[in-house]
Design an enzyme around this catalytic site. Structure first.
Site, mmCIF file in Angstrom:
data_model
loop_
_atom_site.group_PDB
_atom_site.id
_atom_site.type_symbol
_atom_site.label_atom_id
_atom_site.label_comp_id
_atom_site.label_asym_id
_atom_site.label_seq_id
_atom_site.Cartn_x
_atom_site.Cartn_y
_atom_site.Cartn_z
ATOM 1 N N SER A 105 -10.178 -0.547 6.982
ATOM 2 C CA SER A 105 -9.519 -0.423 5.673
ATOM 3 C C SER A 105 -8.843 -1.661 5.120
ATOM 4 O O SER A 105 -8.465 -1.670 3.945
ATOM 5 C CB SER A 105 -8.493 0.697 5.717
ATOM 6 O OG SER A 105 -9.131 1.911 5.471
ATOM 7 N N LYS B 266 0.850 -1.197 0.000
ATOM 8 C CA LYS B 266 0.000 0.000 0.000
ATOM 9 C C LYS B 266 0.880 1.239 0.000
ATOM 10 O O LYS B 266 1.910 1.262 0.697
ATOM 11 C CB LYS B 266 -0.899 -0.029 1.246
ATOM 12 C CG LYS B 266 -1.920 1.096 1.329
ATOM 13 C CD LYS B 266 -2.793 0.958 2.594
ATOM 14 C CE LYS B 266 -3.918 1.980 2.628
ATOM 15 N NZ LYS B 266 -4.799 1.826 3.802
ATOM 16 N N SER C 175 -9.869 1.739 2.859
ATOM 17 C CA SER C 175 -8.980 2.484 2.007
ATOM 18 C C SER C 175 -7.932 1.637 1.280
ATOM 19 O O SER C 175 -7.400 2.083 0.269
ATOM 20 C CB SER C 175 -8.257 3.549 2.829
ATOM 21 O OG SER C 175 -7.403 2.951 3.780
HETATM 22 N N1 GLN Z 1 -13.551 4.056 6.068
HETATM 23 C C1 GLN Z 1 -12.960 4.522 7.276
HETATM 24 C C2 GLN Z 1 -12.555 5.974 7.132
HETATM 25 O O1 GLN Z 1 -12.877 6.550 6.163
HETATM 26 C C3 GLN Z 1 -11.784 3.671 7.658
HETATM 27 C C4 GLN Z 1 -10.550 3.977 6.934
HETATM 28 C C5 GLN Z 1 -9.374 3.210 7.424
HETATM 29 O O2 GLN Z 1 -9.493 2.200 8.102
HETATM 30 N N2 GLN Z 1 -8.199 3.716 7.096
HETATM 31 O O3 GLN Z 1 -11.939 6.542 7.975
#
Ligand code: GLN
Length: 486
Positions: free
Chosen positions: A178, A79, A154
């Site tokens: 994420s 990532k 994400s």
């Molecule tokens: N969807 C969640 C957010 O927008 C989690 C994102 C994440 O785990 N980095 O913060």
């Protein structure tokens, strides 16, 4: 045979037995990337030269009879939130579009120590803020199962690339879901580790009190191998604890007879897709057939978790994003502006995307004098209640089985205009994040040819038990073997 389709364990065994070389696996991965990444759009940066050099180095070691690590010579997808020395690291943000770190994140350094081959850096929501990878500052990633749909986020690039066999395993981060949500949307396995289990040194910070890093694998067995190398105390990350790292690969071999599995009634909400309900209840039945005992439980503060998260996260974001000022690294409007304040304003206005700005503003507001008690303090109190819910539940059960997201992968563009809709997708993943516990996602169904995962939550630092339940489940099911038709 297309070697990019192998699992980590199959790759290791083949290399060890000299059935093929690391160079061959690596080349097959790049072949796949060149064939399909135009459509999927997972990769931001390829590390082709570096990967081929590393692969040849490992092949030499094997040829000369040296014993190799189970990760040696095997291509990994990273990532773009992990710093990689000499390799561009953007966090999918324009503000870091030309940033080349001089150092490796600890997780990356640990894999490099084992001679892993880094294929490149993949897309995500900008600084991990989002659940669909549409918030990337560069381009959205598409779900290999249906190119019109999101891969989740994400860590959408990691899950999409892995499910399309553009690598053997992948690194991701999970702050509020994420890793778990994209794993579910793309039909891969993925683990969010307990807070403090894996070092976050060198990983771009979003919400420091919640950020964790973990891995995606084609099987749970693969994840067990990888995690062993990533977990443990790191002097460079003071939030990592000195708790012994279990021998996950051995632990997962034990059966699950008598394992107590909790099914929380708060996780079966109105509006959730039938396919999601079916996957969870189907898995509960399967686990029961395998000798587990399924017990109804309560996690009464579940419905408050999303609201608390979307205060705590922006508050920490507003502070963590302050370091991006257009001076030290990345995108800068330095040349166009003479005044320091103008450089800051212009760089940040043009470097950050809408979601990042939204969170900076919400966080700054919620932390300001007069509002702190009403928002931040309340959110932190809810966080304690959510954690206590899990503490109570884990007195009676070993793991908790839940859905991952209310629906399978949705269409690109479907929710991006409505942040609230987007935030509600996280209802089943956020509570575990607030509690700092671990969670594993494994594929458990298909609905209209879209994968549906289930989530197995475990006590803090009890990764071995969720991995065991997930692996044993994969021994008797083949959802994890399904692949998208590209
Ligand atoms: N969807 C969640 C957010 O927008 C989690 C994102 C994440 O785990 N980095 O913060």
């Amino acid at each position: 045979m297309e070697l990019n389709k192998l699992t980590l364990i199959e790759s290791f065994e083949g290399l060890r037995d000299k059935k093929f070389s690391s160079l061959e696996i690596t080349k097959d991965c790049f072949k796949q990337i060149k064939k399909f990444d135009d459509k999927v759009k997972a990769y931001i940066t390829l590390n082709e030269d570096g990967a081929l050099v590393k692969a040849k180095e490992v092949d030499k070691k094997i040829k000369s009879g040296e014993s190799i690590s189970p990760l040696a010579g095997i291509p990994v997808i990273v990532k773009d939130l992990f710093c990689t020395a000499g390799l561009k690291t953007t966090g999918a943000s324009k503000i870091l579009e030309n940033y080349i770190p001089p150092f490796d994140a600890t997780a990356v350094a640990k894999l490099k120590n084992e001679d892993a081959v880094i294929l490149g850096k993949v897309n995500c929501d900008e600084f991990a803020m989002g659940g669909s990878t549409e918030n990337s500052g560069f381009f959205p990633t598409h779900n290999p199962w249906d190119l019109e749909r999101v891969p989740g986020g994400s860590s959408g690039g990691s899950a999409a690339a892995l499910s399309a066999d553009m690598g053997i395993y992948a690194l991701g981060t999970d702050t509020g879901g994420s890793i778990r949500e994209p794993a579910s949307f793309c039909g891969t396995s993925g683990i969010k580790v307990s807070y403090g289990r894996v070092s976050r040194y060198g990983v771009l910070a979003m919400t420091s009190s919640l950020d964790t890093i973990g891995t995606f694998g084609k099987t749970v067995e693969d994840i067990a191998v990888i995690l062993k190398y990533m977990a443990g105390r790191d002097e460079k990350d003071s939030t990592t604890l000195d708790v012994p790292v279990d021998n996950y690969s051995e632990e997962i071999k034990k059966d699950i007879k008598g394992l107590k599995v909790g099914l929380p009634k708060e996780y079966f909400v109105d509006g959730m897709d039938e396919s999601v309900r079916d996957a969870v209840l189907g898995a509960a039945k399967k686990l029961e057939e395998m000798g587990a005992e399924v017990i109804d439980i309560n996690l009464p503060h579940t419905d408050l978790a999303v609201a608390a998260y979307y205060i705590i996260c922006p508050c920490e974001v507003s502070s963590n994003m302050a370091r991006f000022d257009g001076i030290k690294y990345g995108f800068s409007q330095r040349d166009k502006n003479k005044d320091l304040l103008d450089i800051y304003l212009d760089s940040r206005a043009n470097g950050f995307g809408a979601e990042v700005k939204r969170r900076i503003m919400i966080g700054t507001y919620a932390l300001s004098a007069g509002y702190y008690d009403a928002y931040y303090k309340k959110a932190m109190q809810i966080r304690t209640l959510v954690r206590q819910d899990f503490d109570e539940a884990f007195k009676d059960v070993d793991v908790i089985l839940t859905p991952v997201a209310p629906t399978p992968a949705y269409k690109l563009g479907e929710k991006i205009g409505d942040p609230l809709k987007m935030y509600l997708e996280d209802v089943f993943t956020i509570p575990a994040s607030l509690a700092g516990i671990c969670g594993l996602v494994v594929p458990a169904g298909l609905a209209n040819n879209l994968p549906v995962g289930i989530q197995l939550l475990g006590k803090r630092f009890d990764e071995k038990t969720v991995l065991r339940a997930g692996h044993q489940y994969q021994l008797v099911t083949d959802w994890h073997k399904q692949r998208p038709k590209l």
